[in-house]
Design a protein around this motif. Structure first.
Motif, mmCIF file in Angstrom:
data_model
loop_
_atom_site.group_PDB
_atom_site.id
_atom_site.type_symbol
_atom_site.label_atom_id
_atom_site.label_comp_id
_atom_site.label_asym_id
_atom_site.label_seq_id
_atom_site.Cartn_x
_atom_site.Cartn_y
_atom_site.Cartn_z
ATOM 1 N N UNK A 139 29.434 -10.563 -17.760
ATOM 2 C CA UNK A 139 30.486 -11.432 -18.305
ATOM 3 C C UNK A 139 30.552 -11.305 -19.823
ATOM 4 N N UNK A 140 30.627 -10.082 -20.306
ATOM 5 C CA UNK A 140 30.615 -9.834 -21.749
ATOM 6 C C UNK A 140 31.748 -10.583 -22.441
ATOM 7 N N UNK A 141 32.911 -10.548 -21.881
ATOM 8 C CA UNK A 141 34.067 -11.148 -22.543
ATOM 9 C C UNK A 141 33.919 -12.651 -22.711
ATOM 10 N N UNK A 142 33.211 -13.298 -21.773
ATOM 11 C CA UNK A 142 33.069 -14.742 -21.851
ATOM 12 C C UNK A 142 31.978 -15.172 -22.814
ATOM 13 N N UNK A 143 31.011 -14.289 -23.097
ATOM 14 C CA UNK A 143 29.883 -14.693 -23.922
ATOM 15 C C UNK A 143 29.973 -14.191 -25.347
ATOM 16 N N UNK A 144 30.789 -13.176 -25.615
ATOM 17 C CA UNK A 144 30.866 -12.635 -26.966
ATOM 18 C C UNK A 144 31.537 -13.627 -27.904
ATOM 19 N N UNK A 145 30.975 -13.870 -29.106
ATOM 20 C CA UNK A 145 31.603 -14.781 -30.053
ATOM 21 C C UNK A 145 32.872 -14.182 -30.632
ATOM 22 N N UNK A 146 33.848 -15.058 -30.923
ATOM 23 C CA UNK A 146 35.097 -14.609 -31.501
ATOM 24 C C UNK A 146 35.177 -15.055 -32.954
ATOM 25 N N UNK A 147 35.705 -14.194 -33.803
ATOM 26 C CA UNK A 147 35.893 -14.539 -35.206
ATOM 27 C C UNK A 147 37.258 -15.183 -35.367
ATOM 28 N N UNK A 148 37.293 -16.463 -35.726
ATOM 29 C CA UNK A 148 38.545 -17.172 -35.903
ATOM 30 C C UNK A 148 39.031 -17.110 -37.339
ATOM 31 N N UNK A 149 40.191 -17.687 -37.566
ATOM 32 C CA UNK A 149 40.770 -17.713 -38.900
ATOM 33 C C UNK A 149 39.821 -18.384 -39.885
ATOM 34 N N UNK A 150 39.156 -19.450 -39.441
ATOM 35 C CA UNK A 150 38.285 -20.183 -40.351
ATOM 36 C C UNK A 150 37.106 -19.349 -40.840
ATOM 37 N N UNK A 151 36.591 -18.467 -40.002
ATOM 38 C CA UNK A 151 35.474 -17.634 -40.453
ATOM 39 C C UNK A 151 35.915 -16.715 -41.587
ATOM 40 N N UNK A 152 37.134 -16.199 -41.506
ATOM 41 C CA UNK A 152 37.651 -15.352 -42.584
ATOM 42 C C UNK A 152 37.953 -16.186 -43.829
ATOM 43 N N UNK A 153 38.461 -17.404 -43.616
ATOM 44 C CA UNK A 153 38.732 -18.290 -44.744
ATOM 45 C C UNK A 153 37.441 -18.637 -45.464
ATOM 46 N N UNK A 154 36.389 -18.875 -44.705
ATOM 47 C CA UNK A 154 35.100 -19.209 -45.299
ATOM 48 C C UNK A 154 34.595 -18.061 -46.176
ATOM 49 N N UNK A 155 34.753 -16.828 -45.713
ATOM 50 C CA UNK A 155 34.350 -15.681 -46.530
ATOM 51 C C UNK A 155 35.140 -15.637 -47.838
ATOM 52 N N UNK A 156 36.428 -15.970 -47.768
ATOM 53 C CA UNK A 156 37.244 -16.019 -48.983
ATOM 54 C C UNK A 156 36.718 -17.078 -49.942
ATOM 55 N N UNK A 157 36.409 -18.250 -49.407
ATOM 56 C CA UNK A 157 35.862 -19.320 -50.244
ATOM 57 C C UNK A 157 34.545 -18.901 -50.891
ATOM 58 N N UNK A 158 33.716 -18.181 -50.150
ATOM 59 C CA UNK A 158 32.433 -17.750 -50.707
ATOM 60 C C UNK A 158 32.641 -16.830 -51.913
ATOM 61 N N UNK A 159 33.622 -15.950 -51.809
ATOM 62 C CA UNK A 159 33.909 -15.069 -52.941
ATOM 63 C C UNK A 159 34.364 -15.891 -54.141
ATOM 64 N N UNK A 160 35.275 -16.834 -53.920
ATOM 65 C CA UNK A 160 35.769 -17.664 -55.016
ATOM 66 C C UNK A 160 34.663 -18.536 -55.591
#
Length: 444
Positions: A139-160
């Motif tokens: 059941x790989x598809x059910x257990x793999x974590x997904x990267x949402x918009x917020x994870x990318x936003x958080x990376x942007x905040x870290x840079x700033x």
């Protein structure tokens, strides 16, 4: 990578880059420079895979022990896990792991990519046995974590936060509803990195207050934000600070103070004349009323306030909160209808605030039909909340679990959950409000 004497090399200096873990086919770990890093045994491999697939919330240490050493005595599992964690920390660096007496996880600052989305039918973690590994294989598809918009936003905040702290606060200010989906610990890390300057003092105090788990400390920070808003004539900050401070006073049972903040928020809305300030004012009044037991008045205000929202994420979160309150006071059919409408928009973005409130509501709705079916969801929610420092929601989940275990006749489990809830209430300095009392009673 190993040293000449065979001991794992510490890669602490590599934490700023992205590491890579291949779990399908031949297991392989690459550091941020693309160099192969030796994992000395299968238990170290297995623990890294467990942590990678529980990236967002981490995992209970006892659960990790059961996965890696199934059937062994609990004491042996804990000893073995402690040793493997030490080995893994030496390999990844001191800053890669975050563990307590009960939980362990990879830190958000440790960047690790995996091949969970590119398995191509290859076998998962070859040579590893056990139910958990077999489940991932099928059941790989059910257990793999997904990267949402917020994870990318958080990376942007870290840079700033590192390069342009003033710009970070400008970004935070532009999307407050979306940013409330960032986990408390991640937000506090951001604010610590960015520091405080005279021009960011008010908003820094505000965001620190929203992420602080101790409600008395939270109230102090929000009062500071409100004073700074008055000094700088920042009506937007004043409106946001009133909303959060009034909610804190409601949760601590200080309703006289909460009502005073409602009056300040109403005055700010009258002066600002913006949709957002009017929404905050109506929402605050509704939340204070419902926490104080005046359900119909409060819910009516919350319902009306939703017409003032234009941002779909804010709208979805507001609907999720209203559904939670409706379920808390026993209005299950209304809660079910409210929950079905647009809350999924925030969940798709990985909005952890919407996720928690909707998961709590869904568990209560499940308990209305079949009590036992609600227990797994609440247990998972409790684990997640405690792992990321969201103690207040963890308390709510533990109290509902205690009630369900009591109804199922399991006094031992009920007492353990009540003890955990009591510890959480003392840590966060929460009071039992009329709304919270109704929430537990509604499951009876």
């Amino acid at each position: 990578m190993a040293t000449d004497d065979g001991a794992p090399q510490n890669h602490n200096d590599q934490l700023q880059g992205e590491w890579s873990l291949r779990m399908f086919g031949d297991v392989q770990l690459l550091d941020s420079a693309g160099r192969a890093v030796a994992l000395p045994n299968r238990k170290v491999q297995g623990l890294l895979a467990v942590l990678a697939l529980h990236r967002q919330y981490g995992i209970e240490r006892d659960r990790a022990g059961e996965i890696l050493w199934p059937g062994k005595p609990r004491a042996n599992q804990r000893t073995n896990l402690r040793q493997v964690l030490m080995l893994l920390r030496k390999i990844l660096g001191e800053g890669a792991l975050d563990d307590s007496r009960s939980h362990c996880r990879l830190k958000a600052s440790f960047r690790l990519s995996t091949d969970t989305q590119r398995a191509d039918g290859a076998g998962f973690m070859p040579g590893h046995d056990g139910e958990w590994f077999e489940q991932i294989r099928t059941e790989v598809a059910d257990t793999a974590p997904e990267a949402g918009v917020l994870s990318h936003l958080l990376e942007t905040f870290r840079w700033y936060a590192l390069h342009d702290p003033v710009g970070m606060f400008a970004l935070l200010r532009s999307t407050p509803g979306l940013n409330r989906g960032i986990e408390f610990r991640d937000m506090l890390d951001l604010l610590k990195t960015a520091g405080v300057s005279p021009e960011t003092a008010g908003w820094s105090a505000y965001w620190r207050g929203t992420a602080e788990d101790d409600l008395q400390l939270c109230a102090g920070l929000l009062r500071a934000a409100l004073r700074e808003a008055k000094r700088t004539q920042d009506l937007e900050l004043a409106s946001e600070a009133c909303l959060e401070l009034g909610k804190v006073y409601a949760r601590t049972g200080e309703f006289v103070r909460a009502e005073k903040i409602c009056k300040i928020g109403n005055a700010v809305a009258g002066e600002a004349r913006s949709r957002s300030s009017r929404f905050n004012s109506a929402r605050l009044n509704g939340i204070v009323l419902t926490h104080g037991g005046r359900n119909e008045e409060g819910l009516a205000l919350l319902h009306r306030s939703e017409d003032l929202i234009q941002n779909p994420v804010d709208h979805a979160l507001a609907l999720g909160v209203r559904a939670f309150i409706e379920a808390s006071v026993g209005q299950f059919e209304k809660a079910r209808a409210t929950l079905e409408f647009r809350t999924n928009e925030a969940l798709k973005l990985g909005h952890t605030g919407a996720d928690k409130v909707c998961a709590m509501t869904e568990a209560m709705l499940a308990a209305e039909g079949e009590r036992r079916s609600a227990i797994p969801g609440l247990e998972q929610l409790s684990e997640r909340c405690h792992a990321v420092g969201a103690t207040q929601f963890g308390v709510y989940a533990d109290e509902l679990l205690a009630k369900l275990f009591l109804l199922e006749g399991d006094r031992g489990l009920a007492d353990r959950r009540l003890k955990a809830a009591g510890q959480g209430r003392r840590a966060s300095r929460m009071s039992v409000t009329p709304l919270e009392a109704q929430r537990v009673a509604a499951l009876g």
